[in-house]
Design a protein around this motif. Structure first.
Motif, PDB file in Angstrom:
ATOM      1  N   VAL A  21     -34.275  83.102 -10.462  1.00 17.26           N
ATOM      2  CA  VAL A  21     -34.202  84.275 -11.337  1.00 17.26           C
ATOM      3  C   VAL A  21     -32.858  84.210 -12.053  1.00 17.26           C
ATOM      4  CG1 VAL A  21     -34.188  86.786 -11.481  1.00 17.26           C
ATOM      5  CG2 VAL A  21     -35.656  85.633  -9.801  1.00 17.26           C
ATOM      6  N   VAL A  22     -32.907  84.130 -13.370  1.00 16.65           N
ATOM      7  CA  VAL A  22     -31.701  83.948 -14.177  1.00 16.65           C
ATOM      8  C   VAL A  22     -31.403  85.228 -14.941  1.00 16.65           C
ATOM      9  CG1 VAL A  22     -30.624  82.597 -16.014  1.00 16.65           C
ATOM     10  CG2 VAL A  22     -32.206  81.492 -14.401  1.00 16.65           C
ATOM     11  N   LYS A  23     -30.196  85.722 -14.800  1.00 21.12           N
ATOM     12  CA  LYS A  23     -29.786  86.919 -15.529  1.00 21.12           C
ATOM     13  C   LYS A  23     -28.934  86.489 -16.720  1.00 21.12           C
ATOM     14  CE  LYS A  23     -28.518  90.761 -13.392  1.00 21.12           C
ATOM     15  NZ  LYS A  23     -27.714  91.774 -12.673  1.00 21.12           N
ATOM     16  N   VAL A  24     -29.357  86.869 -17.922  1.00 19.50           N
ATOM     17  CA  VAL A  24     -28.652  86.447 -19.138  1.00 19.50           C
ATOM     18  C   VAL A  24     -28.142  87.652 -19.917  1.00 19.50           C
ATOM     19  CG1 VAL A  24     -30.026  84.344 -19.310  1.00 19.50           C
ATOM     20  CG2 VAL A  24     -30.761  86.396 -20.547  1.00 19.50           C
ATOM     21  N   THR A  25     -27.122  87.421 -20.716  1.00 17.91           N
ATOM     22  CA  THR A  25     -26.530  88.495 -21.520  1.00 17.91           C
ATOM     23  C   THR A  25     -27.346  88.791 -22.765  1.00 17.91           C
ATOM     24  OG1 THR A  25     -24.331  87.851 -20.740  1.00 17.91           O
ATOM     25  CG2 THR A  25     -24.430  89.239 -22.708  1.00 17.91           C
ATOM     26  N   ASN A  26     -27.899  87.740 -23.358  1.00 21.36           N
ATOM     27  CA  ASN A  26     -28.612  87.891 -24.630  1.00 21.36           C
ATOM     28  C   ASN A  26     -29.945  87.150 -24.577  1.00 21.36           C
ATOM     29  OD1 ASN A  26     -29.443  87.386 -27.425  1.00 21.36           O
ATOM     30  ND2 ASN A  26     -27.453  88.255 -27.988  1.00 21.36           N
ATOM     31  N   ILE A  27     -31.026  87.912 -24.524  1.00 25.19           N
ATOM     32  CA  ILE A  27     -32.371  87.317 -24.429  1.00 25.19           C
ATOM     33  C   ILE A  27     -32.666  86.448 -25.648  1.00 25.19           C
ATOM     34  CG2 ILE A  27     -34.835  87.873 -24.609  1.00 25.19           C
ATOM     35  CD1 ILE A  27     -34.021  88.112 -21.826  1.00 25.19           C
ATOM     36  N   ASN A  28     -32.298  86.922 -26.840  1.00 28.79           N
ATOM     37  CA  ASN A  28     -32.600  86.170 -28.059  1.00 28.79           C
ATOM     38  C   ASN A  28     -31.877  84.831 -28.088  1.00 28.79           C
ATOM     39  OD1 ASN A  28     -34.414  87.722 -29.929  1.00 28.79           O
ATOM     40  ND2 ASN A  28     -32.894  89.307 -29.483  1.00 28.79           N
ATOM     41  N   ARG A  29     -30.639  84.820 -27.666  1.00 28.85           N
ATOM     42  CA  ARG A  29     -29.890  83.564 -27.627  1.00 28.85           C
ATOM     43  C   ARG A  29     -30.531  82.601 -26.632  1.00 28.85           C
ATOM     44  NH1 ARG A  29     -24.858  85.354 -26.285  1.00 28.85           N
ATOM     45  NH2 ARG A  29     -24.594  86.008 -28.444  1.00 28.85           N
ATOM     46  N   THR A  30     -30.991  83.146 -25.513  1.00 29.92           N
ATOM     47  CA  THR A  30     -31.645  82.319 -24.495  1.00 29.92           C
ATOM     48  C   THR A  30     -32.962  81.760 -25.012  1.00 29.92           C
ATOM     49  OG1 THR A  30     -30.630  83.618 -22.726  1.00 29.92           O
ATOM     50  CG2 THR A  30     -32.556  82.287 -22.147  1.00 29.92           C
ATOM     51  N   ILE A  31     -33.720  82.581 -25.731  1.00 27.69           N
ATOM     52  CA  ILE A  31     -34.977  82.116 -26.320  1.00 27.69           C
ATOM     53  C   ILE A  31     -34.711  80.955 -27.284  1.00 27.69           C
ATOM     54  CG2 ILE A  31     -36.789  82.748 -27.972  1.00 27.69           C
ATOM     55  CD1 ILE A  31     -36.936  85.478 -26.603  1.00 27.69           C
ATOM     56  N   GLU A  32     -33.656  81.075 -28.079  1.00 28.23           N
ATOM     57  CA  GLU A  32     -33.317  79.986 -29.007  1.00 28.23           C
ATOM     58  C   GLU A  32     -32.988  78.709 -28.234  1.00 28.23           C
ATOM     59  OE1 GLU A  32     -33.544  79.682 -32.168  1.00 28.23           O
ATOM     60  OE2 GLU A  32     -34.197  81.737 -32.542  1.00 28.23           O
ATOM     61  N   GLU A  33     -32.283  78.854 -27.140  1.00 28.03           N
ATOM     62  CA  GLU A  33     -31.933  77.691 -26.328  1.00 28.03           C
ATOM     63  C   GLU A  33     -33.184  77.033 -25.736  1.00 28.03           C
ATOM     64  OE1 GLU A  33     -29.202  76.649 -22.377  1.00 28.03           O
ATOM     65  OE2 GLU A  33     -28.929  78.553 -23.452  1.00 28.03           O
ATOM     66  N   LEU A  34     -34.123  77.862 -25.306  1.00 31.51           N
ATOM     67  CA  LEU A  34     -35.367  77.324 -24.750  1.00 31.51           C
ATOM     68  C   LEU A  34     -36.194  76.625 -25.833  1.00 31.51           C
ATOM     69  CD1 LEU A  34     -36.414  80.285 -22.407  1.00 31.51           C
ATOM     70  CD2 LEU A  34     -35.413  78.090 -21.739  1.00 31.51           C
ATOM     71  N   LYS A  35     -36.198  77.196 -27.019  1.00 27.75           N
ATOM     72  CA  LYS A  35     -36.939  76.576 -28.118  1.00 27.75           C
ATOM     73  C   LYS A  35     -36.341  75.215 -28.474  1.00 27.75           C
ATOM     74  CE  LYS A  35     -38.057  79.614 -31.459  1.00 27.75           C
ATOM     75  NZ  LYS A  35     -37.937  80.816 -32.324  1.00 27.75           N
ATOM     76  N   GLU A  36     -35.024  75.120 -28.389  1.00 28.40           N
ATOM     77  CA  GLU A  36     -34.367  73.841 -28.658  1.00 28.40           C
ATOM     78  C   GLU A  36     -34.749  72.795 -27.616  1.00 28.40           C
ATOM     79  OE1 GLU A  36     -30.218  74.643 -28.827  1.00 28.40           O
ATOM     80  OE2 GLU A  36     -30.333  75.749 -30.735  1.00 28.40           O
ATOM     81  N   LYS A  37     -35.102  73.246 -26.426  1.00 33.85           N
ATOM     82  CA  LYS A  37     -35.508  72.335 -25.359  1.00 33.85           C
ATOM     83  C   LYS A  37     -36.994  71.983 -25.435  1.00 33.85           C
ATOM     84  CE  LYS A  37     -31.970  73.613 -21.975  1.00 33.85           C
ATOM     85  NZ  LYS A  37     -31.416  72.244 -21.814  1.00 33.85           N
ATOM     86  N   GLY A  38     -37.674  72.519 -26.445  1.00 34.76           N
ATOM     87  CA  GLY A  38     -39.064  72.150 -26.661  1.00 34.76           C
ATOM     88  C   GLY A  38     -40.095  73.155 -26.189  1.00 34.76           C
ATOM     89  N   LEU A  39     -39.672  74.343 -25.773  1.00 30.89           N
ATOM     90  CA  LEU A  39     -40.642  75.351 -25.333  1.00 30.89           C
ATOM     91  C   LEU A  39     -41.133  76.183 -26.512  1.00 30.89           C
ATOM     92  CD1 LEU A  39     -38.936  74.764 -22.612  1.00 30.89           C
ATOM     93  CD2 LEU A  39     -39.853  76.985 -21.876  1.00 30.89           C
ATOM     94  N   TRP A  40     -42.401  76.559 -26.435  1.00 28.20           N
ATOM     95  CA  TRP A  40     -42.958  77.550 -27.350  1.00 28.20           C
ATOM     96  C   TRP A  40     -42.863  78.900 -26.643  1.00 28.20           C
ATOM     97  CZ3 TRP A  40     -44.750  76.616 -32.291  1.00 28.20           C
ATOM     98  CH2 TRP A  40     -44.870  75.269 -32.641  1.00 28.20           C
ATOM     99  N   ILE A  41     -42.467  79.937 -27.405  1.00 34.99           N
ATOM    100  CA  ILE A  41     -42.276  81.256 -26.811  1.00 34.99           C
ATOM    101  C   ILE A  41     -43.354  82.204 -27.313  1.00 34.99           C
ATOM    102  CG2 ILE A  41     -40.670  83.134 -26.395  1.00 34.99           C
ATOM    103  CD1 ILE A  41     -39.742  80.432 -25.309  1.00 34.99           C
TER     104      ILE A  41
END
Length: 284
Positions: free
Chosen positions: A192-212
């Motif tokens: 379980v990962v707690k992040v400060t900014n969901i949108n920034r995290t989503i961008e990071e995941l998209k860069e890793k090849g995930l579709w959101i």
């Protein structure tokens, strides 16, 4: 494992139970209930102390005692009144464990989990249909406030094979004893990962090849949406759903068909329905 030597084992009778420091266990590192405590031991969680209802010697309690001895963990036998006083959930089942801090994971932990399962991220689209299930699956929570919902979603994420759950630091439930108990031990296996900014995290995941994919009433029917491959499912707040900015940042929206008079599902139920649609898409 553990921070205590074997000669620190002590049994506490009713007369000595007053020595237990109540304030010492009232924090987010507390786990209550027999199965959650057993699963925590088996998952390698460092448990400092265990409080057990005096007179209990059934199978589950004996298992906890064996794990405590194996891990050099201090255990105390206390009376029911003392356990009730220590309990934060009101459902301790005769067992309360005090754990070391460090409950939250990192994004690296999630991808390490995927790697461990042979499902690392692939940035390139793969033509081989068999490879589509070898992709990370992450549940992203946008301001989920109810700890019972959070615990239930973590449990569902684990059972459905998700590699991790991402939550927000602000305006959302964090890991508490209630969450740990509701997860039925899943919190010990699913990062379980707690992040400060969901949108920034989503961008990071998209860069890793995930579709959101964003869960939204106006989205594409989940039965026709493509939920295979590397994917993150975003579940929104119990009342207001996914925030406008987060929804805009997702690749697409997906909806659960509604056939009754009530227009929406409980957040944890919606997460479960979508998680298993992901399972279906990854296995068919």
């Amino acid at each position: 494992m553990g921070n205590f030597k074997k000669n620190n084992y002590r049994d506490k009778s009713r007369d000595n139970s007053q020595e237990v420091n109540t304030e010492e266990v009232q924090n987010n590192g507390q786990i209550e209930g027999r199965n959650p405590v057993i699963e925590a031991f088996r998952a390698g969680v460092t448990i400092d102390k265990v409080f057990i209802l005096e007179g209990c010697r059934d199978g589950a309690i004996n298992t906890i005692l064996r794990e405590a001895k194996k891990n050099n963990t201090i255990y105390y036998f206390v009376n029911k009144e003392r356990l009730n006083e220590l309990s934060l959930t009101g459902h301790h089942q005769g067992v309360i464990a005090k754990c070391a801090e460090g409950t939250y994971g990192t994004l690296d932990d999630i991808f390490a989990k995927a790697e461990e399962k042979g499902e690392p991220p692939f940035v390139f689209i793969l033509e081989d249909a068999k490879r589509k299930e070898q992709q990370p699956f992450i549940v992203i929570l946008d301001e989920i406030e109810d700890p019972h919902n959070l615990g239930a979603i973590i449990r569902t994420a684990n059972v459905s094979g998700a590699h991790g759950v991402i939550i927000e630091k602000r305006h959302a439930a964090g890991i508490t004893p209630v969450v740990a108990k509701t997860s039925a031990g899943a919190i010990n296996f699913t990062p379980v990962v707690k992040v400060t900014n969901i949108n920034r995290t989503i961008e990071e995941l998209k860069e890793k090849g995930l579709w959101i994919a964003c869960a939204d009433m106006d989205g594409e029917n989940m039965y026709t949406a493509n939920l295979s491959g590397a994917i993150g499912i975003v579940i929104g707040n119990e009342g207001s759903g996914v925030s406008k900015l987060v929804r805009k940042n997702c690749d697409f929206t997906v909806s659960i068909p509604v056939r009754g008079e009530i227009e929406s599902l409980n957040a944890s139920v919606a997460a479960g329905v979508l998680a298993y649609e992901v399972v279906r898409a990854r296995t068919m």
